[in-house]
Design a protein around this motif. Sequence first.
Motif, PDB file in Angstrom:
ATOM      1  N   LEU A  35       0.825  -1.143  -0.020  1.00 37.08           N
ATOM      2  CA  LEU A  35      -0.163   0.033  -0.022  1.00 37.08           C
ATOM      3  C   LEU A  35       0.948   1.163  -0.066  1.00 37.08           C
ATOM      4  N   ASP A  38       0.278   4.096  -2.850  1.00 43.89           N
ATOM      5  CA  ASP A  38      -1.106   4.800  -2.054  1.00 43.89           C
ATOM      6  C   ASP A  38      -0.716   5.772  -1.069  1.00 43.89           C
ATOM      7  N   VAL A  39      -0.260   5.321  -0.133  1.00 40.64           N
ATOM      8  CA  VAL A  39       0.090   5.957   1.396  1.00 40.64           C
ATOM      9  C   VAL A  39       0.700   7.253   0.868  1.00 40.64           C
ATOM     10  N   THR A  96      -4.797   5.552   9.978  1.00 38.71           N
ATOM     11  CA  THR A  96      -5.840   5.965   8.981  1.00 38.71           C
ATOM     12  C   THR A  96      -6.388   7.456   9.222  1.00 38.71           C
ATOM     13  N   ALA A 156      -3.648  -5.082  -1.023  1.00 34.53           N
ATOM     14  CA  ALA A 156      -3.775  -4.187  -2.295  1.00 34.53           C
ATOM     15  C   ALA A 156      -5.054  -4.484  -2.976  1.00 34.53           C
ATOM     16  N   ALA A 159      -7.621  -2.435  -0.928  1.00 40.48           N
ATOM     17  CA  ALA A 159      -7.594  -1.050  -1.286  1.00 40.48           C
ATOM     18  C   ALA A 159      -8.001  -0.654  -2.457  1.00 40.48           C
ATOM     19  N   TRP A 165      -6.981   2.626   0.918  1.00 38.87           N
ATOM     20  CA  TRP A 165      -5.790   2.058   1.688  1.00 38.87           C
ATOM     21  C   TRP A 165      -6.096   2.071   3.149  1.00 38.87           C
ATOM     22  N   GLN A 169      -6.277  -1.252   5.836  1.00 33.04           N
ATOM     23  CA  GLN A 169      -5.408  -1.285   7.296  1.00 33.04           C
ATOM     24  C   GLN A 169      -6.414  -1.864   8.253  1.00 33.04           C
TER      25      GLN A 169
END
Length: 388
Positions: A35, A38-39, A96, A156, A159, A165, A169
Amino acid sequence: MLLDRSRHTAGTTTLIGVVLLALNLRAAIAALSPLLPDVQADLGLSNVTAGLLTTLPVLCFGLFAPVATLLGRWIGGRPALLAAMVGIVLGSAVRTVPGMWWMLVGTVLIGIAITIGNVLVPAVVKQDFALRQGTVTALTTAALTGGAALAAGVAAPLAQTALGWQGAQLMVGGLAVVAAVVWAPQLRHRHTTVAVPAGGPSVLTSPVTWALATIMGTQSLVYYALLAWLPALLRDGGVSAADAGLALGLFNLLGIATAVATPVLAARLIDQRRLGVAVGAVWAAGLAGLLVAPAWYLLWAAVTGLAQGAGIGLALALIVLRARNSQSARRLSGTVQFIGYLMGAAGPLLFGMLYDASAGWSVPLAALVLASVTMAAAGYRAGRDRPV
């Protein structure tokens, strides 16, 4: 008759709880890796900060291992393990919250929580499953490895749904909720153990402790270095991104089999010296293969994958086997993991520094071969039937 049945039921419940605990001891970390793009895009993280997110948990494994040992002594192993699961859930939720610092705080919370589990699960195995410690260690090691593979595989795809994402999590963190619910009844059980005075001899005075720490340290260093750099190493050699991912998948998945087999075999042997040498030798063979015959990279990924499962399985099994009782196991586990995981956290950094200094992969791979030889020597020393 009823008493025997009650004890059997309690033992089965404890076993299920321990396996579920172990399932969470890498999952939240492994889920973040796929991830990261994306993060980074969402939070505007630099490559350095993104790299820190993967290094922080391993640093926690080392730095907070003594704290986990003390926590187990102060409040008891069972309450501490329940707190660890709560910590994983909280850390997953904190990650998050929008903002780089919340991501870092949540990662540290997860790292500390997992450290408690790393240190105290072997003590529970020693205390509750003395007659089946090899088998139970195999199950917990397999759950640890399998949990990481499962989390990395589903993160993934999750997400890509409406969850994003952040939701991915939380879903992975939800595994810790299940473990906490199953483990909570364990707080009602009282178990008698052999008392060990708090001021007794330090495990640091035993040569066996240092041999165990060397095994844990070298296998962690080699594992995390290869985990971080294997795809880049292969891509530089002309391997496609898809095939490099396949190699990394083999490296992670094949370790499950040896993570199960090695503790069982170790428990059946009176002397584990040959087993310790063999694990280091397989590591060295796979790494040397990458160095001298890189075209066979899938074979070497498989060999090193088998070696990494055997390495962590042997390290955890020997902690249990060399400890005299559950208190000794707790202290030994904390000490060995403090030293070992600090070495492991340095692995990706040192590997990258050697690559930059030598402008190639030969020198860092040769350094990992040397670390594997050191692991074999430590395995021979720790494999002798000599309790701490």
